[in-house]
Write a protein that holds these residues in place. Structure first.
Motif, short mmCIF file in Angstrom:
data_model
loop_
_atom_site.label_atom_id
_atom_site.label_comp_id
_atom_site.label_asym_id
_atom_site.label_seq_id
_atom_site.Cartn_x
_atom_site.Cartn_y
_atom_site.Cartn_z
N LYS A 92 2.20 -2.39 -4.10
CA LYS A 92 0.84 -2.90 -4.31
C LYS A 92 0.09 -3.12 -3.00
CE LYS A 92 2.06 -5.00 -8.64
NZ LYS A 92 2.94 -5.99 -9.13
N SER A 93 0.79 -3.10 -1.87
CA SER A 93 0.13 -3.30 -0.58
C SER A 93 -0.49 -2.01 -0.04
CB SER A 93 1.11 -3.88 0.43
OG SER A 93 2.10 -2.91 0.77
N ARG A 94 -0.21 -0.88 -0.69
CA ARG A 94 -0.76 0.41 -0.23
C ARG A 94 -1.45 1.13 -1.38
NH1 ARG A 94 3.60 3.99 2.58
NH2 ARG A 94 4.34 3.95 0.46
N ARG A 95 -2.47 1.89 -1.03
CA ARG A 95 -3.16 2.69 -2.04
C ARG A 95 -2.21 3.76 -2.59
NH1 ARG A 95 -7.68 2.40 1.91
NH2 ARG A 95 -9.11 0.89 1.02
N ILE A 96 -2.41 4.13 -3.83
CA ILE A 96 -1.55 5.13 -4.47
C ILE A 96 -1.55 6.43 -3.68
CG2 ILE A 96 -1.31 6.59 -6.52
CD1 ILE A 96 -2.13 4.13 -8.18
#
Length: 162
Positions: A92-96
């Motif tokens: 969740k801390s990085r974009r997909i």
């Protein structure tokens, strides 16, 4: 590397992209690739191998991902998508779009004498056994037994409200 048998027919409006990662795209004798079919090396370094006398109709998209193996005498109707790859999304801390891809599920295997109806989506790990029929609009992500019919959404197939 793209290898097209001299007896294959490829529409000049088809788009077969060559890979920068070494993916092979091989199209067998007597096979036909219609207008607006897209081969896209993306999501992995799997090969796309197409047997003899297979027809891929207009508007289909084939991502290479973990590989696609299509046998001989296969009929693929218009606007189907073959996606043998899955995006990672758990962090969740990085974009997909920055997370890469999940481990493969074996790519896509389509045996000989298979008919795939229009607007189907075939996902990583799908195995379509010899002689099976995939109804229009179906999503396939597992194994379909030989000489069976996979109707996708049966309510849509018979025209009932959902």
């Amino acid at each position: 590397m793209i290898e097209i048998h001299p007896e294959a027919r490829i529409s000049p409006l088809a788009d077969i992209e060559d890979s920068v990662r070494g993916t092979r795209i091989l199209i067998g004798a007597g096979s036909a690739v219609d207008s607006f079919v897209k081969f896209k090396p993306a999501g992995g370094s799997g090969d796309v191998l197409i047997g003899e006398r297979t027809v891929i109709n207009s508007g289909c998209v084939l991502y290479t991902g973990n590989g696609i193996r299509i046998g001989s005498d296969v009929a693929i109707a218009a606007n189907c998508t073959f996606a043998p790859v899955n995006h990672a999304y758990q962090d969740k801390s990085r974009r997909i779009n920055q997370q890469g891809f999940l481990p493969g599920k074996g790519g896509i295997v389509i045996e000989d004498d298979v008919w795939i109806g229009a607007n189907c989506v075939i996902l990583d790990g799908a195995i379509l056994r010899q002689g099976c029929v995939i109804g229009a609009g179906a999503i396939v992500r597992g194994e379909i037994a030989a000489y069976t019919v996979h109707a996708g959404n049966p309510l849509r197939q018979i025209g009932m409200r959902q």
